[in-house]
Design a protein around this motif. Structure first.
Motif, PDB file in Angstrom:
ATOM      1  N   TYR A 236       0.834  -1.201   0.000  1.00 18.46           N
ATOM      2  CA  TYR A 236       0.000   0.000   0.000  1.00 18.46           C
ATOM      3  C   TYR A 236       0.871   1.254   0.000  1.00 18.46           C
ATOM      4  O   TYR A 236       1.914   1.303   0.655  1.00 18.46           O
ATOM      5  CB  TYR A 236      -0.913   0.016   1.227  1.00 18.46           C
ATOM      6  CG  TYR A 236      -1.856  -1.158   1.301  1.00 18.46           C
ATOM      7  CD1 TYR A 236      -3.079  -1.135   0.639  1.00 18.46           C
ATOM      8  CD2 TYR A 236      -1.524  -2.299   2.038  1.00 18.46           C
ATOM      9  CE1 TYR A 236      -3.950  -2.210   0.705  1.00 18.46           C
ATOM     10  CE2 TYR A 236      -2.385  -3.385   2.106  1.00 18.46           C
ATOM     11  CZ  TYR A 236      -3.600  -3.332   1.439  1.00 18.46           C
ATOM     12  OH  TYR A 236      -4.452  -4.391   1.502  1.00 18.46           O
ATOM     13  N   THR A 237       0.423   2.274  -0.730  1.00 20.38           N
ATOM     14  CA  THR A 237       1.157   3.534  -0.768  1.00 20.38           C
ATOM     15  C   THR A 237       0.928   4.310   0.526  1.00 20.38           C
ATOM     16  O   THR A 237       0.002   4.020   1.302  1.00 20.38           O
ATOM     17  CB  THR A 237       0.699   4.404  -1.945  1.00 20.38           C
ATOM     18  OG1 THR A 237      -0.673   4.804  -1.732  1.00 20.38           O
ATOM     19  CG2 THR A 237       0.807   3.641  -3.254  1.00 20.38           C
ATOM     20  N   GLU A 238       1.761   5.324   0.735  1.00 22.73           N
ATOM     21  CA  GLU A 238       1.611   6.170   1.919  1.00 22.73           C
ATOM     22  C   GLU A 238       0.256   6.863   1.912  1.00 22.73           C
ATOM     23  O   GLU A 238      -0.388   6.999   2.956  1.00 22.73           O
ATOM     24  CB  GLU A 238       2.725   7.214   1.953  1.00 22.73           C
ATOM     25  CG  GLU A 238       2.690   8.113   3.180  1.00 22.73           C
ATOM     26  CD  GLU A 238       3.813   9.131   3.200  1.00 22.73           C
ATOM     27  OE1 GLU A 238       3.728  10.102   3.975  1.00 22.73           O
ATOM     28  OE2 GLU A 238       4.784   8.958   2.429  1.00 22.73           O
ATOM     29  N   SER A 239      -0.202   7.260   0.725  1.00 22.35           N
ATOM     30  CA  SER A 239      -1.502   7.920   0.606  1.00 22.35           C
ATOM     31  C   SER A 239      -2.639   6.958   0.959  1.00 22.35           C
ATOM     32  O   SER A 239      -3.609   7.338   1.630  1.00 22.35           O
ATOM     33  CB  SER A 239      -1.696   8.433  -0.822  1.00 22.35           C
ATOM     34  OG  SER A 239      -2.978   9.000  -0.987  1.00 22.35           O
ATOM     35  N   GLN A 240      -2.543   5.709   0.538  1.00 27.47           N
ATOM     36  CA  GLN A 240      -3.568   4.720   0.853  1.00 27.47           C
ATOM     37  C   GLN A 240      -3.621   4.450   2.357  1.00 27.47           C
ATOM     38  O   GLN A 240      -4.707   4.378   2.938  1.00 27.47           O
ATOM     39  CB  GLN A 240      -3.294   3.415   0.098  1.00 27.47           C
ATOM     40  CG  GLN A 240      -3.597   3.473  -1.384  1.00 27.47           C
ATOM     41  CD  GLN A 240      -3.231   2.185  -2.092  1.00 27.47           C
ATOM     42  OE1 GLN A 240      -2.128   1.650  -1.908  1.00 27.47           O
ATOM     43  NE2 GLN A 240      -4.151   1.660  -2.901  1.00 27.47           N
ATOM     44  N   ILE A 241      -2.460   4.312   2.982  1.00 31.87           N
ATOM     45  CA  ILE A 241      -2.415   4.051   4.420  1.00 31.87           C
ATOM     46  C   ILE A 241      -2.982   5.234   5.191  1.00 31.87           C
ATOM     47  O   ILE A 241      -3.696   5.061   6.189  1.00 31.87           O
ATOM     48  CB  ILE A 241      -0.973   3.733   4.865  1.00 31.87           C
ATOM     49  CG1 ILE A 241      -0.504   2.418   4.231  1.00 31.87           C
ATOM     50  CG2 ILE A 241      -0.881   3.652   6.394  1.00 31.87           C
ATOM     51  CD1 ILE A 241       0.933   2.056   4.522  1.00 31.87           C
ATOM     52  N   ARG A 242      -2.707   6.447   4.725  1.00 28.18           N
ATOM     53  CA  ARG A 242      -3.295   7.633   5.361  1.00 28.18           C
ATOM     54  C   ARG A 242      -4.826   7.583   5.264  1.00 28.18           C
ATOM     55  O   ARG A 242      -5.534   7.918   6.213  1.00 28.18           O
ATOM     56  CB  ARG A 242      -2.757   8.901   4.707  1.00 28.18           C
ATOM     57  CG  ARG A 242      -3.317  10.200   5.306  1.00 28.18           C
ATOM     58  CD  ARG A 242      -2.775  11.406   4.566  1.00 28.18           C
ATOM     59  NE  ARG A 242      -1.377  11.635   4.904  1.00 28.18           N
ATOM     60  CZ  ARG A 242      -0.980  12.408   5.907  1.00 28.18           C
ATOM     61  NH1 ARG A 242      -1.882  13.002   6.691  1.00 28.18           N
ATOM     62  NH2 ARG A 242       0.293  12.580   6.142  1.00 28.18           N
ATOM     63  N   GLY A 243      -5.330   7.153   4.117  1.00 28.86           N
ATOM     64  CA  GLY A 243      -6.775   7.029   3.946  1.00 28.86           C
ATOM     65  C   GLY A 243      -7.383   6.003   4.877  1.00 28.86           C
ATOM     66  O   GLY A 243      -8.452   6.218   5.461  1.00 28.86           O
ATOM     67  N   PHE A 244      -6.696   4.850   5.055  1.00 30.03           N
ATOM     68  CA  PHE A 244      -7.167   3.834   6.001  1.00 30.03           C
ATOM     69  C   PHE A 244      -7.150   4.385   7.430  1.00 30.03           C
ATOM     70  O   PHE A 244      -8.068   4.127   8.214  1.00 30.03           O
ATOM     71  CB  PHE A 244      -6.287   2.590   5.922  1.00 30.03           C
ATOM     72  CG  PHE A 244      -6.421   1.823   4.639  1.00 30.03           C
ATOM     73  CD1 PHE A 244      -7.673   1.482   4.146  1.00 30.03           C
ATOM     74  CD2 PHE A 244      -5.298   1.431   3.917  1.00 30.03           C
ATOM     75  CE1 PHE A 244      -7.805   0.762   2.962  1.00 30.03           C
ATOM     76  CE2 PHE A 244      -5.416   0.711   2.737  1.00 30.03           C
ATOM     77  CZ  PHE A 244      -6.673   0.382   2.252  1.00 30.03           C
ATOM     78  N   ALA A 245      -6.095   5.124   7.774  1.00 31.89           N
ATOM     79  CA  ALA A 245      -5.961   5.666   9.129  1.00 31.89           C
ATOM     80  C   ALA A 245      -7.063   6.672   9.434  1.00 31.89           C
ATOM     81  O   ALA A 245      -7.611   6.706  10.541  1.00 31.89           O
ATOM     82  CB  ALA A 245      -4.593   6.323   9.302  1.00 31.89           C
ATOM     83  N   ASP A 246      -7.408   7.492   8.431  1.00 35.22           N
ATOM     84  CA  ASP A 246      -8.423   8.530   8.614  1.00 35.22           C
ATOM     85  C   ASP A 246      -9.836   8.023   8.375  1.00 35.22           C
ATOM     86  O   ASP A 246     -10.797   8.761   8.560  1.00 35.22           O
ATOM     87  CB  ASP A 246      -8.146   9.705   7.670  1.00 35.22           C
ATOM     88  CG  ASP A 246      -6.831  10.403   7.971  1.00 35.22           C
ATOM     89  OD1 ASP A 246      -6.339  10.267   9.110  1.00 35.22           O
ATOM     90  OD2 ASP A 246      -6.287  11.068   7.065  1.00 35.22           O
ATOM     91  N   ILE A 247      -9.975   6.771   7.919  1.00 32.96           N
ATOM     92  CA  ILE A 247     -11.261   6.193   7.499  1.00 32.96           C
ATOM     93  C   ILE A 247     -11.897   7.095   6.454  1.00 32.96           C
ATOM     94  O   ILE A 247     -13.035   7.572   6.608  1.00 32.96           O
ATOM     95  CB  ILE A 247     -12.220   5.948   8.687  1.00 32.96           C
ATOM     96  CG1 ILE A 247     -11.495   5.310   9.874  1.00 32.96           C
ATOM     97  CG2 ILE A 247     -13.364   5.038   8.251  1.00 32.96           C
ATOM     98  CD1 ILE A 247     -12.392   5.000  11.049  1.00 32.96           C
ATOM     99  N   SER A 248     -11.158   7.349   5.382  1.00 38.42           N
ATOM    100  CA  SER A 248     -11.674   8.181   4.295  1.00 38.42           C
ATOM    101  C   SER A 248     -12.826   7.494   3.565  1.00 38.42           C
ATOM    102  O   SER A 248     -13.762   8.142   3.105  1.00 38.42           O
ATOM    103  CB  SER A 248     -10.549   8.499   3.307  1.00 38.42           C
ATOM    104  OG  SER A 248      -9.501   9.199   3.937  1.00 38.42           O
ATOM    105  N   SER A 249     -12.743   6.152   3.440  1.00 39.97           N
ATOM    106  CA  SER A 249     -13.801   5.386   2.779  1.00 39.97           C
ATOM    107  C   SER A 249     -13.831   3.985   3.367  1.00 39.97           C
ATOM    108  O   SER A 249     -12.857   3.245   3.252  1.00 39.97           O
ATOM    109  CB  SER A 249     -13.546   5.314   1.271  1.00 39.97           C
ATOM    110  OG  SER A 249     -14.405   4.371   0.658  1.00 39.97           O
ATOM    111  N   ILE A 250     -14.968   3.616   3.988  1.00 40.80           N
ATOM    112  CA  ILE A 250     -15.037   2.276   4.572  1.00 40.80           C
ATOM    113  C   ILE A 250     -15.043   1.207   3.486  1.00 40.80           C
ATOM    114  O   ILE A 250     -14.598   0.081   3.710  1.00 40.80           O
ATOM    115  CB  ILE A 250     -16.263   2.109   5.495  1.00 40.80           C
ATOM    116  CG1 ILE A 250     -17.573   2.205   4.712  1.00 40.80           C
ATOM    117  CG2 ILE A 250     -16.233   3.125   6.633  1.00 40.80           C
ATOM    118  CD1 ILE A 250     -18.797   1.835   5.535  1.00 40.80           C
ATOM    119  N   ALA A 251     -15.510   1.560   2.276  1.00 44.25           N
ATOM    120  CA  ALA A 251     -15.553   0.589   1.180  1.00 44.25           C
ATOM    121  C   ALA A 251     -14.152   0.122   0.795  1.00 44.25           C
ATOM    122  O   ALA A 251     -13.986  -1.003   0.302  1.00 44.25           O
ATOM    123  CB  ALA A 251     -16.265   1.190  -0.030  1.00 44.25           C
TER     124      ALA A 251
END
Length: 386
Positions: A236-251
């Motif tokens: 996973y990219t750094e941007s993707q991991i940031r999205g998981f951490a912030d719960i940008s999209s549960i999907a």
């Protein structure tokens, strides 16, 4: 000649000085420094599947918590004490031990416990060890093992308002070990609290007010892991991991969706009734109907049509009970078909697969109907009693 040379140089010197004055220095902009703990925590974001998220009024969010009886109960402080604030009380599965928060001498919320002895709750005792790095604590939850304890705390160990912490009870010292921040995605720079695990149904919950307007919160429902898993930076990219951490999209956490679908079915089953009660053939229909509760508000929970003041709400409640019964019966049938599918072969397997797909569609429709009826029943009763 010397005087003439000097005279000729003076305008050049003056012009050069003027030109120098026109060169404006760029202002130094200081970039805000991120708390290094956030970066470290983000790198260690836990990999979980968040099956659903529900935005609700803060004082109504408990109506979306559905725990099996083996797990215990979470109720509002107001409902437990007959008065109180917006915090919660956890009562264990035996119903004889409660955890809650009360203001200490400095008026900060601190966690306490009380035991049910002879039909009365004992004098509260503040929990020992909880306040290591925590200045304020509330929203408790104890696993069935009586040792693993979750709560929300504020202080030097938190990164936002309330953060969710984990600790364990040490019987030798009659105290809790130093709490650990459970990290992201459970915690953020907002308030994160009301963590609960239903080990029987393999469903977890936590509440956050991140990205929510005043008075609103989001309940996240997830699948707990047996062991801690983090996102591999090689995948996973750094941007993707940031999205998981912030719960940008549960999907983005669903993968192929199979685990999510199974978890949603478990959540829906628990929301209708306790699985153990549902599978107990000795429970009569009337007893099962009478045991189906509906949270009206933080202070009121109804379990019978006789409880309602509104005739409209009572009629809606009857419809709700019947729909819940249909849902429960179909859920039991679906579980049986799934078991049969594992043993079937050839044409039988195909036939059972069609039955399973049809039942899953009907269950989702019934669940949607239940959600609507609960809301309509609750609103009709509140309109009368407010």
């Amino acid at each position: 000649m010397l005087i003439l040379a000097i005279a000729l140089l003076l305008p050049l010197s003056t012009g050069a000085q003027k030109r120098k004055k026109r060169i404006a220095k760029k202002p130094v902009v200081e970039m805000p420094q991120e708390d290094p703990r956030l970066a470290n925590m983000r790198e260690m974001t836990q990999q979980i599947i968040i099956i659903d998220s529900i935005v609700a009024d803060k004082d109504q969010v408990l109506s979306h918590f559905h725990l099996s009886s083996e797990t215990g109960r979470i109720i509002s402080s107001h409902a437990f004490f007959g008065k109180g604030d917006s915090t919660t009380v956890f009562v264990n599965e035996m119903g004889n031990k409660a955890y809650f928060s009360q203001p200490d001498d400095s008026l900060h919320q601190q966690l306490c416990t009380s035991d049910l002895l002879g039909g009365e709750w004992s004098r509260l005792q503040f929990l020992q060890g909880i306040n290591k790095g925590i200045s304020e604590s509330a929203y408790p939850f104890m696993l069935a093992d009586g040792l693993t304890f979750y709560f929300a705390g504020k202080g030097e160990e938190s990164i936002g308002g309330y953060d969710i912490f984990l600790t364990r009870y040490d019987a030798r010292s009659n105290s809790f070990l130093k709490p650990e921040n459970i990290g992201m995605p459970f915690n953020s720079e907002a308030n994160d609290y009301l963590f609960a695990l239903d080990e029987y149904a393999r469903i977890g919950y936590f509440v956050s007010d991140r990205r929510q307007p005043e008075g609103k919160v989001c309940l996240y429902i997830f699948i707990p892991n047996n062991s801690r898993k983090t996102y591999n930076p090689a995948v996973y990219t750094e941007s993707q991991i940031r999205g998981f951490a912030d719960i940008s999209s549960i999907a983005d956490t669903w993968g192929n969706g199979e685990e999510r679908s199974a978890a949603l079915a478990r959540y829906h089953a628990v929301s209708v009734c306790d699985p153990q009660t549902a599978n107990a053939s000795s429970v009569s229909k009337n007893t099962a109907l009478a045991s189906m509760e509906l949270v009206i508000n933080d202070a009121l929970t109804y379990s019978s049509t006789k409880d309602f003041k509104s005739r409209e709400a009572a009629l809606l409640y009857k419809d709700l009970i019947e729909t819940r019964q249909q849902y429960r019966s179909l859920s039991q049938q679906l579980e049986q078909w799934r078991n049969n599918y594992l043993k079937a072969t050839g044409n039988d397997k195909q036939s059972i697969a069609r039955d399973i797909l049809q039942a899953e569609t009907e269950i989702m429709q019934l669940y949607s109907r239940i959600q609507t009826l609960e809301k309509e029943t609750r609103n009709a009763e509140i309109e009368i009693i407010k």
